[in-house]
Design a protein around this motif. Sequence first.
Motif, PDB file in Angstrom:
ATOM      1  N   TYR A  83       0.804  -1.223  -0.041  1.00  0.00           N
ATOM      2  CA  TYR A  83      -0.049   0.081  -0.075  1.00  0.00           C
ATOM      3  C   TYR A  83       0.999   1.267   0.012  1.00  0.00           C
ATOM      4  CZ  TYR A  83      -3.869  -3.060   1.350  1.00  0.00           C
ATOM      5  OH  TYR A  83      -4.700  -4.204   1.471  1.00  0.00           O
ATOM      6  N   ALA A  84       2.137   1.050   0.639  1.00  0.00           N
ATOM      7  CA  ALA A  84       2.805   2.562   0.778  1.00  0.00           C
ATOM      8  C   ALA A  84       3.796   2.567  -0.343  1.00  0.00           C
ATOM      9  CB  ALA A  84       3.565   2.144   2.085  1.00  0.00           C
ATOM     10  N   SER A  85       3.253   2.217  -1.391  1.00  0.00           N
ATOM     11  CA  SER A  85       4.106   2.525  -2.731  1.00  0.00           C
ATOM     12  C   SER A  85       4.466   3.980  -2.777  1.00  0.00           C
ATOM     13  CB  SER A  85       3.479   2.152  -3.986  1.00  0.00           C
ATOM     14  OG  SER A  85       3.812   2.454  -4.909  1.00  0.00           O
ATOM     15  N   THR A  86       5.581   4.249  -3.505  1.00  0.00           N
ATOM     16  CA  THR A  86       6.024   5.550  -3.643  1.00  0.00           C
ATOM     17  C   THR A  86       5.637   5.940  -4.991  1.00  0.00           C
ATOM     18  OG1 THR A  86       8.257   5.019  -4.558  1.00  0.00           O
ATOM     19  CG2 THR A  86       8.099   5.668  -2.048  1.00  0.00           C
ATOM     20  N   ASP A  87       4.940   5.113  -5.780  1.00  0.00           N
ATOM     21  CA  ASP A  87       4.489   5.664  -7.125  1.00  0.00           C
ATOM     22  C   ASP A  87       3.094   4.927  -7.392  1.00  0.00           C
ATOM     23  OD1 ASP A  87       4.027   5.921  -9.738  1.00  0.00           O
ATOM     24  OD2 ASP A  87       6.102   4.990 -10.281  1.00  0.00           O
TER      25      ASP A  87
END
Length: 114
Positions: free
Chosen positions: A83-87
């Motif tokens: 969930y914590a993707s930077t993209d």
Amino acid sequence: MKDWDDVVAFALTLPDTVVATHYGGPAIKVASNGRAFLSMSREPGSFVLSIDFDTKEMLLESDPDTFWQTSHYEGWPGLLVRYASTDPDRVHAMIERARDQAAARKPSKSRKKA
């Protein structure tokens, strides 16, 4: 996306999608053929994306901080997505691709008529 609710909210903006279950857990499926393309994961902080092997391999190689797998997903056309993707735009694009691939498949066995 911060959690499963955010994934569901985005997925339901795509055509022909419904909230459902897959292997007993929460999922998003293509309504017209019953094919799941997203499901909730038991792995904390991630969800499951069902996608073709070539895309899966490309994602694992190009962004292992977002796209990853446990041994459970090896040899299967699916992977885990943090969930914590930077993209988040790329995650959205992959969800759309997974939906399109699922929509192109034949109905699941449970949806076939006798």
